[in-house]
Structure formats: C-alpha cells, structure tokens
Design a protein around this motif. Structure first.
Motif, PDB file in Angstrom:
ATOM      1  N   MET A 113      -2.314  -6.263 -16.855  1.00 19.84           N
ATOM      2  CA  MET A 113      -3.661  -5.781 -16.566  1.00 19.84           C
ATOM      3  C   MET A 113      -3.753  -5.403 -15.093  1.00 19.84           C
ATOM      4  SD  MET A 113      -7.308  -7.769 -16.952  1.00 19.84           S
ATOM      5  CE  MET A 113      -7.219  -7.818 -18.748  1.00 19.84           C
ATOM      6  N   VAL A 114      -4.225  -4.202 -14.845  1.00 12.74           N
ATOM      7  CA  VAL A 114      -4.483  -3.736 -13.483  1.00 12.74           C
ATOM      8  C   VAL A 114      -5.929  -3.261 -13.458  1.00 12.74           C
ATOM      9  CG1 VAL A 114      -3.819  -2.161 -11.645  1.00 12.74           C
ATOM     10  CG2 VAL A 114      -2.079  -3.022 -13.234  1.00 12.74           C
ATOM     11  N   GLY A 115      -6.732  -3.886 -12.621  1.00 12.24           N
ATOM     12  CA  GLY A 115      -8.151  -3.580 -12.597  1.00 12.24           C
ATOM     13  C   GLY A 115      -8.584  -2.646 -11.493  1.00 12.24           C
ATOM     14  N   GLY A 116      -7.635  -2.071 -10.751  1.00  9.60           N
ATOM     15  CA  GLY A 116      -7.963  -1.156  -9.666  1.00  9.60           C
ATOM     16  C   GLY A 116      -6.713  -0.788  -8.897  1.00  9.60           C
ATOM     17  N   ARG A 117      -6.899   0.113  -7.941  1.00 10.32           N
ATOM     18  CA  ARG A 117      -5.742   0.594  -7.174  1.00 10.32           C
ATOM     19  C   ARG A 117      -5.126  -0.494  -6.314  1.00 10.32           C
ATOM     20  NH1 ARG A 117      -7.648   6.247  -4.547  1.00 10.32           N
ATOM     21  NH2 ARG A 117      -5.613   6.003  -3.521  1.00 10.32           N
ATOM     22  N   GLN A 136       0.751   2.969  -8.734  1.00  4.06           N
ATOM     23  CA  GLN A 136       1.080   3.359  -7.364  1.00  4.06           C
ATOM     24  C   GLN A 136       1.783   4.712  -7.328  1.00  4.06           C
ATOM     25  OE1 GLN A 136       3.583   0.529  -5.368  1.00  4.06           O
ATOM     26  NE2 GLN A 136       3.371   1.513  -3.373  1.00  4.06           N
ATOM     27  N   TYR A 137       2.702   4.943  -8.238  1.00  8.40           N
ATOM     28  CA  TYR A 137       3.463   6.200  -8.250  1.00  8.40           C
ATOM     29  C   TYR A 137       2.538   7.403  -8.448  1.00  8.40           C
ATOM     30  CZ  TYR A 137       6.511   9.922  -9.895  1.00  8.40           C
ATOM     31  OH  TYR A 137       7.134  11.140 -10.048  1.00  8.40           O
ATOM     32  N   VAL A 138       1.656   7.332  -9.414  1.00  4.50           N
ATOM     33  CA  VAL A 138       0.792   8.478  -9.699  1.00  4.50           C
ATOM     34  C   VAL A 138      -0.165   8.735  -8.551  1.00  4.50           C
ATOM     35  CG1 VAL A 138      -1.023   9.353 -11.215  1.00  4.50           C
ATOM     36  CG2 VAL A 138       1.001   8.257 -12.191  1.00  4.50           C
ATOM     37  N   ARG A 144       5.569 -10.728 -16.772  1.00  6.70           N
ATOM     38  CA  ARG A 144       5.682 -10.297 -15.380  1.00  6.70           C
ATOM     39  C   ARG A 144       6.375  -8.942 -15.265  1.00  6.70           C
ATOM     40  NH1 ARG A 144       5.735 -15.286 -12.537  1.00  6.70           N
ATOM     41  NH2 ARG A 144       6.382 -14.317 -10.589  1.00  6.70           N
ATOM     42  N   ARG A 145       7.320  -8.658 -16.147  1.00  2.00           N
ATOM     43  CA  ARG A 145       8.011  -7.368 -16.092  1.00  2.00           C
ATOM     44  C   ARG A 145       7.050  -6.241 -16.429  1.00  2.00           C
ATOM     45  NH1 ARG A 145      10.552  -3.633 -19.261  1.00  2.00           N
ATOM     46  NH2 ARG A 145       9.917  -4.699 -21.186  1.00  2.00           N
ATOM     47  N   LEU A 146       6.239  -6.437 -17.440  1.00  2.00           N
ATOM     48  CA  LEU A 146       5.280  -5.405 -17.829  1.00  2.00           C
ATOM     49  C   LEU A 146       4.177  -5.256 -16.789  1.00  2.00           C
ATOM     50  CD1 LEU A 146       6.869  -5.679 -20.464  1.00  2.00           C
ATOM     51  CD2 LEU A 146       4.708  -5.500 -21.705  1.00  2.00           C
ATOM     52  N   GLN A 147       3.787  -6.364 -16.163  1.00  2.00           N
ATOM     53  CA  GLN A 147       2.780  -6.295 -15.111  1.00  2.00           C
ATOM     54  C   GLN A 147       3.273  -5.447 -13.957  1.00  2.00           C
ATOM     55  OE1 GLN A 147      -0.368  -7.474 -15.086  1.00  2.00           O
ATOM     56  NE2 GLN A 147      -0.704  -6.699 -13.007  1.00  2.00           N
ATOM     57  N   LYS A 148       4.510  -5.653 -13.565  1.00  2.00           N
ATOM     58  CA  LYS A 148       5.087  -4.852 -12.480  1.00  2.00           C
ATOM     59  C   LYS A 148       5.194  -3.386 -12.897  1.00  2.00           C
ATOM     60  CE  LYS A 148       8.874  -4.768  -9.132  1.00  2.00           C
ATOM     61  NZ  LYS A 148       9.036  -3.308  -9.153  1.00  2.00           N
ATOM     62  N   ALA A 149       5.509  -3.139 -14.169  1.00  2.00           N
ATOM     63  CA  ALA A 149       5.601  -1.761 -14.652  1.00  2.00           C
ATOM     64  C   ALA A 149       4.269  -1.048 -14.501  1.00  2.00           C
ATOM     65  CB  ALA A 149       6.050  -1.752 -16.115  1.00  2.00           C
ATOM     66  N   ALA A 150       3.190  -1.722 -14.876  1.00  2.00           N
ATOM     67  CA  ALA A 150       1.865  -1.108 -14.769  1.00  2.00           C
ATOM     68  C   ALA A 150       1.479  -0.887 -13.312  1.00  2.00           C
ATOM     69  CB  ALA A 150       0.831  -1.990 -15.468  1.00  2.00           C
ATOM     70  N   GLU A 151       1.748  -1.869 -12.448  1.00  2.00           N
ATOM     71  CA  GLU A 151       1.408  -1.725 -11.034  1.00  2.00           C
ATOM     72  C   GLU A 151       2.206  -0.595 -10.387  1.00  2.00           C
ATOM     73  OE1 GLU A 151       2.059  -5.534  -9.318  1.00  2.00           O
ATOM     74  OE2 GLU A 151       0.352  -6.477 -10.322  1.00  2.00           O
ATOM     75  N   ARG A 201       2.386 -12.005  -6.037  1.00  2.00           N
ATOM     76  CA  ARG A 201       0.927 -12.076  -6.215  1.00  2.00           C
ATOM     77  C   ARG A 201       0.527 -11.237  -7.417  1.00  2.00           C
ATOM     78  NH1 ARG A 201      -2.177 -10.877  -0.775  1.00  2.00           N
ATOM     79  NH2 ARG A 201      -3.910 -11.511  -2.107  1.00  2.00           N
ATOM     80  N   ALA A 202       1.316 -11.349  -8.471  1.00  2.00           N
ATOM     81  CA  ALA A 202       1.122 -10.518  -9.658  1.00  2.00           C
ATOM     82  C   ALA A 202      -0.014 -11.068 -10.508  1.00  2.00           C
ATOM     83  CB  ALA A 202       2.412 -10.472 -10.477  1.00  2.00           C
ATOM     84  N   GLY A 203      -0.624 -10.167 -11.238  1.00  2.00           N
ATOM     85  CA  GLY A 203      -1.585 -10.576 -12.254  1.00  2.00           C
ATOM     86  C   GLY A 203      -2.873 -11.151 -11.739  1.00  2.00           C
TER      87      GLY A 203
END
Length: 733
Positions: free
Chosen positions: A418-422, A389-391, A378-385, A345-347
């Motif tokens: 792009m991540v628009g929220g937690r 989450q980690y921080v 998709r790889r970069l999207q997962k990196a941002a997500e 359910r990425a992006g």
C-alpha cells in the motif's frame, strides 16, 4: 653646774647588716602590672613625647566597630537562613523519601502500550505507540552503552550526592553569558536530577485528568526556581533510597529516545535490530547522542546527523578513558548503521491502515504491548514504491503537485502493499489509498456489465451507441456523451466496455435496472453512497481506492465479495495464544462464477485492445478498467493478473483537474510498472476467464457513425487509429 653634751646627729644607716623583719607592704589600689603591660609602658616612656590632639584615633575606632557590627549581623542572618534552608531541604528530602516506591515499580512508566507490526514472514517492519523493549539494568546492558550515558550526561555521577553545585554554577554562568535567564537553557542537572524529571517528581500521568500527555510532559519539564529546588530535593531522596546503579537503571528504562522508543532496549531494537546488551561502541555512542534531542538526532530522521553526533560522544568517551584510542578510531571509521527494517521504513501507510482498522483497545488506545502479524509483503511493497517513484521522476512534469496511491492485494482481499502518496517513508500521513473518497468514473462500469451478465446477457449482446437523452424528474433533460464525442452504432457489450463508451453503459444500466447495478456494486464492497440517477453507470459516485481494488478482487476470485484485510493475528507480548485472527477475507457470492469469468474475458480486452493498452505486461495476461471522473479530477486504473489485483488512483488533493491525464495514461503506466516488478521471477499464469460462445456477425454501420480508417498493411497504425488513440488519451475512457 655642768652641762651635759648632746649626742651628734647621725643619719640612719640605709642598709643594716642585720636582717630585720620586713614590714607588711602597703596595699596598692592599682592592678599589678603584667609583663605585656610593663612592656607597653616602657615603650611609651622610651618613645619621644608627642603632642596629641583631643579627638585623635576616634574615627578609625568607630569604623572598625561598625564593620565588626555589620559582619556580625550578616553572619547572624546568614547562618540562620542557611539553617532554615537546610531544615527545609531535610524535610523535603525526608518527605520525598517516604513517597518513593521500590525501584522495580519505576521502570516502565508509559501511559500507553506499544504495537509491533510483523510482515507475512514474521519480521518486524513498523512500530506504533510507546515502544518498550523490556527491562534492562545497569549490569545487563553493554558496558559501552553505560559508559556513553555517563560520559554524555554526568561524568561525576558516581561521586556526587544527587546535585552538583559546580555544575549548577557553571550552567548559570553560561546562561547569563548567552543572554538568557539563569535557569533557561543549560540546566546543570545531574543524571539523578534528570531521572527525577523523568519521574515528574512522582506525579504519574492520569488520563482522566483531562490533560494531554504532551501537556503533562511539558509541566514536568518546567524550569522555574522552585521547581529546581523540588527537583534537587527529590534527587537527594533518590540518592538516599537507591544505589547509583539502581538510579541509572531507572533512567535507562524511562528515557525517550525518538521514534516512539522508551528506554534503551526499545531504542536498540528500533534502530539496530539488536538488544541493548549487544551494541557496539559506535552504536552506544549514537544512542547516547539521542539524549539531548531525541527527535532531531534520531537516525531514522537523518542518519548523517545522527552519525556526526555520535562522533562527538565517541570523543567524550575517549577523553574520559572509556575507550582506547584504537577503539575510538574504529568507532569513527565504522559508524553505526540502521537495521534493514529501520532504514526501509516500509509500509508506513499500511501500518497506519492496520492500526486504524483494528480494534481500538488493542491498537490506537492500547495499554498493553501488542504484536500484530500482517499480510504485508516487503518485496511487493518495495515494488509499488519504486514504481511510483519511477513514473513521477520520468513521466510527470517537474514541480507537479499531483498525488497518487497504489494498493496491491491477492484475490481473497489480503493486502500485500500500500502506498498512500508520493512520500513513501512516512507515518501518520494522509492515506489517499484508504481515506480519499473520489469519483470513480468509468472504473465503475464493470459492475454495470456484471449485473447484465448475471441476468444471462452475453458479452456478445449488442446495444446501439447513438445520441441519447433522458428526461429525469426534477432535473430535466440529460444527454450522456462519449468522451470522444463520436458514436459507433450497434456495438457488443465487450466492445462498449473495452472502448469505455458512455451511452451503451447507461443504456445497459437502465435495461437491467439501476437497483440491481447498485446492489452488485455494494455487494462487491463499494460501501459509499451510490448515485440514485442514471449517471450511476458513469461512476459519478465516490469510493476509495481500497474499496475499488477489493471489489475487482471479487471479480477475479469468481464472483464472491471480499473484505480487504491486513491483520492476520493479534497477540499480547509474551503470550503465544492469539487474541484474534483474520480480520477479513472472502465473503458471500455476488454473481455466478460463469458470469465472473466472462466479465474477466471482457476486461482482458480493455488491456489487450482497449483504453488500457498502456497497462499491458509482456508475457502475462492482464485485465482491468480505466476510469476518469468529470473534468478529469480523478484518474484510475484497476486491474489484475491471475495472481494479484492492483489499483492506482491519481489526482490532486484539492480536486484541481488533471492536465492531459486520463485513466489510460499515467495511472495505467504506474500500474504496469508496479505489476512488472511484482511479477518478477514468477511464472506466467492464464487468467481464469471464459470466452462466450457464438461470435457476433458484423453489423452494417449506421449513417451517423464515423468509421475508423483501416490500418495499413504490414501491421502499422493508420492516421485514424493514431487520432483515435490521442482522443482517448485526452478525454479518457
């Protein structure tokens, strides 16, 4: 005289020896006795005589006659009413029969089209609108899927004539026993009746009617008695018009199965990444289980719940002989799993942004089925997500309602993540990366120095950092202050930027002219209204994260503006020729390449030796700028390597001030965690920066300056340096 002797009197013989002619019998007025009547007569004569009362036997005869009268009257009314009802049903069935079109015209009844979004590799990652995967038939789908539908919805489907009196009676009994109305709850509908309901008894949705699609569907699902009668008539008309398999085909193509999927082909593609002709018994059972409550049992909402529901369907299929015991055991032991695209359910934020920024008639309000190829990695999207989450799990206090957003793009404006929220696995949610306009704080300062460099100033040019006030017409006296409340005397432009000093930024802005600063920022892509006063230099204007990140991409690419974009190709389903191509990219030049390269060199000092040290990436050159707005309501870090530009914003949705957070703190750490993951496996590249010629000579320190204490030998950090860093972390930069 002799007397004659009379003859003696002799009785006549009763029987004569000679046969004489019989005299005609006298006609009797009484009817001739029948054997039955004679038997009754003999019985009465043989029975002992009783004295009967005058009225004996009359009540019983009266009641008998009354009962016969009532029965005859009820029957007379009943068969007449039944005849009228049958006549009305026949007329209704006949009417509906005349309105039914060919079966093929009923397979795709969507009011709007679908949008399928592909990532940069051409793989599906998101769907929007009413997804229709194409027509399937009762013969083309997997037999397991066909059997799952029959077992779940109507096991007597191939034996009834459209309605099931037994099923209706059972449903009414259950509803009444559960304290509901007779037609509330269980409907007892056959699969044919459900198909009639999906067709809304032939009333198609009209967008011009002013009725919303949700209102239309609610109207179609009404459960009144009259509606049930109409539904039954329509169902029987369908049975007369179409074959059983044709009715099943209509149902399979029109059923809503959650997550925007209309029809079993779309659902199979949506959840399992395969055609409906290829699904296994476990997958067929999961799809069949969606029919009772598509949103609740959608596997994308709750996979475990969907699997439990599928086990129930497997049991029905086994009990009705559609699965052997071994097949049922296999289906239970190996439940259906989501495809990678469905499970990731990425992006979701990215997909919403592409839909909102694309042409409305091919995205939000399309009546066609559209395929959009995008820039998403998709790889970069997962990196941002994962970084987000980690921080928040390790660096943010538990229970915090603070939000954050991330944008990653290349220097030409192609958005890769792009991540628009937690919450990352969402669709249709508020996107803080594109929809939240917030004060930029010191993240705006690079545009001030870009204007100065464009005019020919050197990064080594100096400005005095000292107490400073201005008289602003209509507003009075205004005195900008540094976050640390300290001044450093004469400083270079590069020092002023890396330490995020406010007074020098205002002085430089006033020197080169606010209009030029405003023009440079606007040309780089800051479309928001920019402040007219001297506070412009301190980032009191508002902007969105995607605007700011795109503007920094313009610095990285050598000084040309960019328009952030996510759409690379749009075409209609089934067609090879695209209707449109790139929706953005590099635009006009804003500043000279030399000026941009010198600005990159200055911004690299922010990360290597300034307020952005927490953003440093081991082994990579990185440049960027921290930003903290008034009262610490917003915290930013935007920066880049040679390959990617990334922006991070952090704050509260209700503008509550952040507690102990500045741009150089948590936003810088989110940025670093994101970029470390983004650059995993890539070879380090140097930034396209240029160090200016002519290093400045050390300047004497003014009396009002509070000098830093020298750091102790051996590479350790002195107390003054520690205090200075603490102050920066508290007050921002």
């Amino acid at each position: 005289m002799t007397k004659r002797r009379k003859p003696p009197l002799v009785a006549e013989k009763r029987y004569s020896r000679k046969k004489t002619a019989a005299k005609p019998a006298r006609k009797s007025s009484k009817p001739k006795a029948t054997p039955a009547r004679a038997a009754r007569t003999r019985s009465r004569r043989a029975a002992p005589k009783k004295r009967r009362g005058r009225n004996s036997g009359r009540p019983r005869g009266f009641l008998s006659r009354l009962l016969r009268f009532i029965t005859a009257a009820v029957w007379g009314v009943t068969w007449r009413i039944g005849a009228v009802i049958l006549l009305l049903i026949a007329l209704g069935v006949g009417y509906f029969y005349t309105t039914l079109p060919e079966m093929t015209a009923l397979l795709d009844g969507r009011a709007r089209g679908s949008v399928t979004l592909l990532d940069e590799q051409g793989d599906v990652f998101a769907w929007r609108g009413d997804q229709f995967g194409g027509v399937v038939t009762a013969q083309s789908v997997s037999p397991h899927l066909k059997n799952a539908i029959i077992a779940t919805e109507d096991r007597r489907f191939y034996r009834h004539f459209g309605i099931s009196p037994r099923g209706i009676a059972s449903a009414i009994s259950i509803n009444l026993s559960e304290g509901r109305g007779p037609f509330s709850g269980h409907g007892g509908s056959t699969l044919t009746q459900q198909t009639a309901k999906l067709l809304c008894l032939g009333d198609a949705y009209d967008p011009e009617s002013g009725q919303t699609e949700a209102e239309y569907e609610a109207e179609c699902r009404r459960g009144t008695l009259w509606r049930k009668i109409e539904e039954a008539g329509y169902a029987m008309a369908m049975e007369a018009k179409y074959t059983k398999d044709e009715i099943l085909t209509i149902y399979m193509n029109r059923a809503f199965l959650g997550a925007g999927a209309r029809g079993f082909e779309a659902a199979a593609e949506r959840y399992f990444g395969k055609s409906a002709s290829e699904v296994s018994p476990a997958e067929a059972a999961m799809l069949g289980g969606l029919l009772i409550a598509p949103s609740r049992f959608a596997p994308t909402n709750n996979l475990a719940r969907a699997q439990n529901r599928a086990n129930v369907i497997v049991g029905l299929m086994e009990n009705q002989g559609y699965l052997t015991t071994a097949q049922a055991r296999e289906a239970r032991d190996n439940p259906a799993q989501l495809s990678k695209a469905a499970s990731d359910r990425a992006g979701g934020y990215f997909a919403d942004w592409v839909m909102a920024s694309g042409p409305e008639f091919f995205t939000r309000n399309t009546t066609e089925d559209v395929i959009i190829r995008t820039t998403l990695d998709r790889r970069l999207q997962k990196a941002a997500e994962d970084a987000m989450q980690y921080v928040f799990e390790n660096k943010v206090r538990e229970g915090s309602k603070a939000q954050a957003a991330i944008v990653v793009m290349t220097k030409d404006g192609a958005v890769r993540a792009m991540v628009g929220g937690r919450e990352t696995k969402v669709a249709g949610a508020f996107n803080r990366a594109t929809q939240a306009s917030r004060q930029t704080g010191s993240a705006f300062k690079p545009f001030v120095y870009a204007a100065a460099l464009e005019l020919g100033h050197s990064p080594y040019a100096t400005v005095v950092d000292e107490p400073f006030c201005m008289d602003i017409p209509g507003s009075g006296r205004w005195c900008p202050r540094n976050y640390s409340h300290r001044h450093h005397g004469r400083v270079t432009l590069v020092q002023a930027l890396k330490d995020s000093l406010n007074v020098p930024a205002v002085k430089v802005s006033e020197d080169v002219g606010r209009e030029l600063v405003r023009k440079v920022a606007s040309d780089f892509g800051i479309d928001s209204d920019l402040a007219a006063g001297p506070a412009l230099a301190l980032g009191t204007s508002e902007s969105t994260l995607i605007e700011m990140t795109g503007a920094f991409a313009g610095i990285l690419n050598g000084g040309s503006s960019v328009t952030p974009y996510g759409l690379t190709e749009l075409r209609l389903l089934g067609e090879d020729k695209p209707l449109m191509g790139l929706a953005g990219g590099i635009g006009e030049r804003v500043i000279r390449t030399e000026a941009a390269q010198e600005l990159i060199w200055m911004m690299e000092k922010v990360v290597s030796d300034g307020t952005g040290r927490r953003a440093a990436i081991p082994g990579w050159q990185a440049a960027g700028k921290t930003g903290t707005s008034q009262a610490a309501r917003d915290a930013w870090f935007i920066g880049f390597t040679a390959d990617y530009v990334a922006g991070v914003w952090m704050g509260y949705d209700d503008n509550t001030p952040l507690s102990g957070v500045t741009g150089g703190g948590l936003p810088a750490e989110i940025w670093r965690e994101t970029m470390v993951r983004v650059h995993e496996g890539l070879a380090p590249k140097p930034l396209p920066m240029r160090e200016p010629a002519g290093a400045p000579q050390p300047q004497p320190q003014p009396q009002y300056q509070q000098p830093r204490r020298p750091a102790p030998q051996g590479g350790g950090r002195g107390l003054g340096a520690v205090v200075d860093q603490v102050l920066r972390d508290i007050f921002g930069g």
